[in-house]
Design a protein around this motif. Sequence first.
Motif, PDB file in Angstrom:
ATOM      1  N   THR A   1      -7.517   7.168  -9.426  1.00  0.00           N
ATOM      2  CA  THR A   1      -7.083   8.397  -8.774  1.00  0.00           C
ATOM      3  C   THR A   1      -5.986   9.089  -9.580  1.00  0.00           C
ATOM      4  OG1 THR A   1      -7.635   7.529  -6.581  1.00  0.00           O
ATOM      5  CG2 THR A   1      -6.064   9.351  -6.670  1.00  0.00           C
ATOM      6  N   ILE A   2      -5.026   8.305 -10.047  1.00  0.00           N
ATOM      7  CA  ILE A   2      -3.956   8.879 -10.872  1.00  0.00           C
ATOM      8  C   ILE A   2      -4.517   9.378 -12.193  1.00  0.00           C
ATOM      9  CG2 ILE A   2      -1.771   8.367 -12.039  1.00  0.00           C
ATOM     10  CD1 ILE A   2      -1.229   6.267  -9.888  1.00  0.00           C
TER      11      ILE A   2
ATOM     12  N   ARG B   1       0.833  -1.212   0.000  1.00  0.00           N
ATOM     13  CA  ARG B   1       0.000   0.000   0.000  1.00  0.00           C
ATOM     14  C   ARG B   1       0.862   1.255   0.000  1.00  0.00           C
ATOM     15  NH1 ARG B   1      -1.996   3.766  -1.000  1.00  0.00           N
ATOM     16  NH2 ARG B   1      -4.041   4.641  -0.506  1.00  0.00           N
ATOM     17  N   ILE B   2       1.952   1.244   0.754  1.00  0.00           N
ATOM     18  CA  ILE B   2       2.850   2.396   0.768  1.00  0.00           C
ATOM     19  C   ILE B   2       3.474   2.597  -0.608  1.00  0.00           C
ATOM     20  CG2 ILE B   2       5.025   3.254   1.711  1.00  0.00           C
ATOM     21  CD1 ILE B   2       4.277   1.966   4.366  1.00  0.00           C
ATOM     22  N   LEU B   3       3.827   1.510  -1.276  1.00  0.00           N
ATOM     23  CA  LEU B   3       4.424   1.616  -2.611  1.00  0.00           C
ATOM     24  C   LEU B   3       3.448   2.246  -3.600  1.00  0.00           C
ATOM     25  CD1 LEU B   3       6.262  -1.826  -2.821  1.00  0.00           C
ATOM     26  CD2 LEU B   3       7.337   0.433  -2.757  1.00  0.00           C
ATOM     27  N   TRP B   4       2.183   1.831  -3.554  1.00  0.00           N
ATOM     28  CA  TRP B   4       1.213   2.404  -4.488  1.00  0.00           C
ATOM     29  C   TRP B   4       0.857   3.841  -4.102  1.00  0.00           C
ATOM     30  CZ3 TRP B   4      -1.220   1.297  -9.050  1.00  0.00           C
ATOM     31  CH2 TRP B   4      -0.834   0.101  -9.652  1.00  0.00           C
ATOM     32  N   GLY B   5       0.898   4.152  -2.828  1.00  0.00           N
ATOM     33  CA  GLY B   5       0.726   5.544  -2.436  1.00  0.00           C
ATOM     34  C   GLY B   5       1.875   6.401  -2.942  1.00  0.00           C
ATOM     35  N   THR B   6       3.086   5.839  -2.916  1.00  0.00           N
ATOM     36  CA  THR B   6       4.244   6.548  -3.452  1.00  0.00           C
ATOM     37  C   THR B   6       4.126   6.720  -4.962  1.00  0.00           C
ATOM     38  OG1 THR B   6       5.586   5.563  -1.688  1.00  0.00           O
ATOM     39  CG2 THR B   6       6.765   6.596  -3.510  1.00  0.00           C
ATOM     40  N   GLN B   7       3.544   5.733  -5.631  1.00  0.00           N
ATOM     41  CA  GLN B   7       3.319   5.853  -7.082  1.00  0.00           C
ATOM     42  C   GLN B   7       2.453   7.074  -7.385  1.00  0.00           C
ATOM     43  OE1 GLN B   7       4.443   3.712  -9.512  1.00  0.00           O
ATOM     44  NE2 GLN B   7       3.098   3.993 -11.268  1.00  0.00           N
ATOM     45  N   ILE B   8       1.416   7.263  -6.604  1.00  0.00           N
ATOM     46  CA  ILE B   8       0.546   8.432  -6.802  1.00  0.00           C
ATOM     47  C   ILE B   8       1.325   9.719  -6.566  1.00  0.00           C
ATOM     48  CG2 ILE B   8      -1.525   9.609  -5.970  1.00  0.00           C
ATOM     49  CD1 ILE B   8      -2.675   6.878  -5.237  1.00  0.00           C
ATOM     50  N   ILE B   9       2.126   9.746  -5.511  1.00  0.00           N
ATOM     51  CA  ILE B   9       2.899  10.949  -5.183  1.00  0.00           C
ATOM     52  C   ILE B   9       3.895  11.275  -6.288  1.00  0.00           C
ATOM     53  CG2 ILE B   9       4.589  11.917  -3.575  1.00  0.00           C
ATOM     54  CD1 ILE B   9       3.234  10.268  -1.375  1.00  0.00           C
ATOM     55  N   VAL B  10       4.616  10.259  -6.771  1.00  0.00           N
ATOM     56  CA  VAL B  10       5.652  10.488  -7.782  1.00  0.00           C
ATOM     57  C   VAL B  10       5.041  11.021  -9.074  1.00  0.00           C
ATOM     58  CG1 VAL B  10       7.356   9.331  -9.235  1.00  0.00           C
ATOM     59  CG2 VAL B  10       7.248   8.808  -6.802  1.00  0.00           C
TER      60      VAL B  10
ATOM     61  N   GLN C   1       1.923   3.201 -17.814  1.00  0.00           N
ATOM     62  CA  GLN C   1       2.783   2.333 -17.000  1.00  0.00           C
ATOM     63  C   GLN C   1       2.082   1.904 -15.719  1.00  0.00           C
ATOM     64  OE1 GLN C   1       4.442   3.221 -13.921  1.00  0.00           O
ATOM     65  NE2 GLN C   1       5.787   1.423 -13.792  1.00  0.00           N
ATOM     66  N   THR C   2       1.292   2.792 -15.136  1.00  0.00           N
ATOM     67  CA  THR C   2       0.547   2.444 -13.927  1.00  0.00           C
ATOM     68  C   THR C   2      -0.470   1.349 -14.213  1.00  0.00           C
ATOM     69  OG1 THR C   2       0.801   4.719 -13.125  1.00  0.00           O
ATOM     70  CG2 THR C   2      -0.891   3.364 -12.079  1.00  0.00           C
ATOM     71  N   HIS C   3      -1.212   1.485 -15.310  1.00  0.00           N
ATOM     72  CA  HIS C   3      -2.170   0.437 -15.679  1.00  0.00           C
ATOM     73  C   HIS C   3      -1.440  -0.854 -16.055  1.00  0.00           C
ATOM     74  CE1 HIS C   3      -5.812   2.746 -15.379  1.00  0.00           C
ATOM     75  NE2 HIS C   3      -5.417   3.657 -16.243  1.00  0.00           N
TER      76      HIS C   3
END
Length: 300
Positions: free
Chosen positions: A273-274, A27-36, A110-112
């Motif tokens: 969200t992204i 979950r932290i990794l995917w939250g970081t994906q949104i932030i980046v 890339q996210t998808h």
Amino acid sequence: FTALGVAISLFLGFHNNASYGRWLEARILWGTQIIVIRNLIRFLGGSLGPLPSKTSNAPVYAGSGSLDLVNDTFDDNDIKDKPSFQEKSIDEENDVDDWRVHIILLVMAQTHALRAQLRPVCKSDNPAAIVDRDRFLTEDDRKVVCQSRNPANAILYRVGAIIGKTHSDSHIDTFCMVQLSKIVDELCVIQTACERIHNTSLPLAYSLLVHRTAFLYVVLGPFAMVSTMGWWTPLFSAVIAYTFFGLDELSRQIQEPFRDEPQCLALTAMCRTIEVDVCEALRMAVPPYMKAQPRTAVLM
């Protein structure tokens, strides 16, 4: 027998903590994906000037239907009422002519793509992750990505190539190139960490031992309690069974955080969200945030 119950409780606690540790890291990794990606959009659209609008040719949803804003589903009969949500490929009308827009669309793809690799099948996905990925790729990008065994990494490679070419053509200075490369590096680190969690499971023998020992304890428990509990024995046995088996099932679900299970991560919702951030930055038709299903309260 009491000592055995305490030992099983400790083992279940350790198993639950190990499973939750994997879930929390994912979950932290995917939250970081949104932030980046938000940082990338802000850098490209703020530090380097406003981004051009892609409203005329940008996709929001694939498929032949329109979007039900309440239930987040498609309805083929209402497509004429909401034309802004019709399917449209990014290169149907115009090619991606701005390198910054191209990069933003690629990181969305890339996210998808990462979602598709971590969770290839999800019953609640509409459309599928691969369809979502291809909506943000040009025809040339799709040809390259579809031939790769790791599409998400291939997309990041394409992003790196665009950054390098833009710097070679003197459209950005070295500082901007280094900053953009760092952001791409962060996306690569996130993807690799997610792949590590996905490809490395908890030892099966550990989970199996806890499950079988708990089952044996629940079966033999009534014989140990009947002399003191009497007719209350079935009630206390049911409470013990519910607690042990409930914790065991919870650990089983969250130890693989990318599976299609109710307690696993809502990858599709985080991708949406992204996508909302990307669409707003490029002034595209913005989709709504995903909502949990009313009956199950599950968000995937």
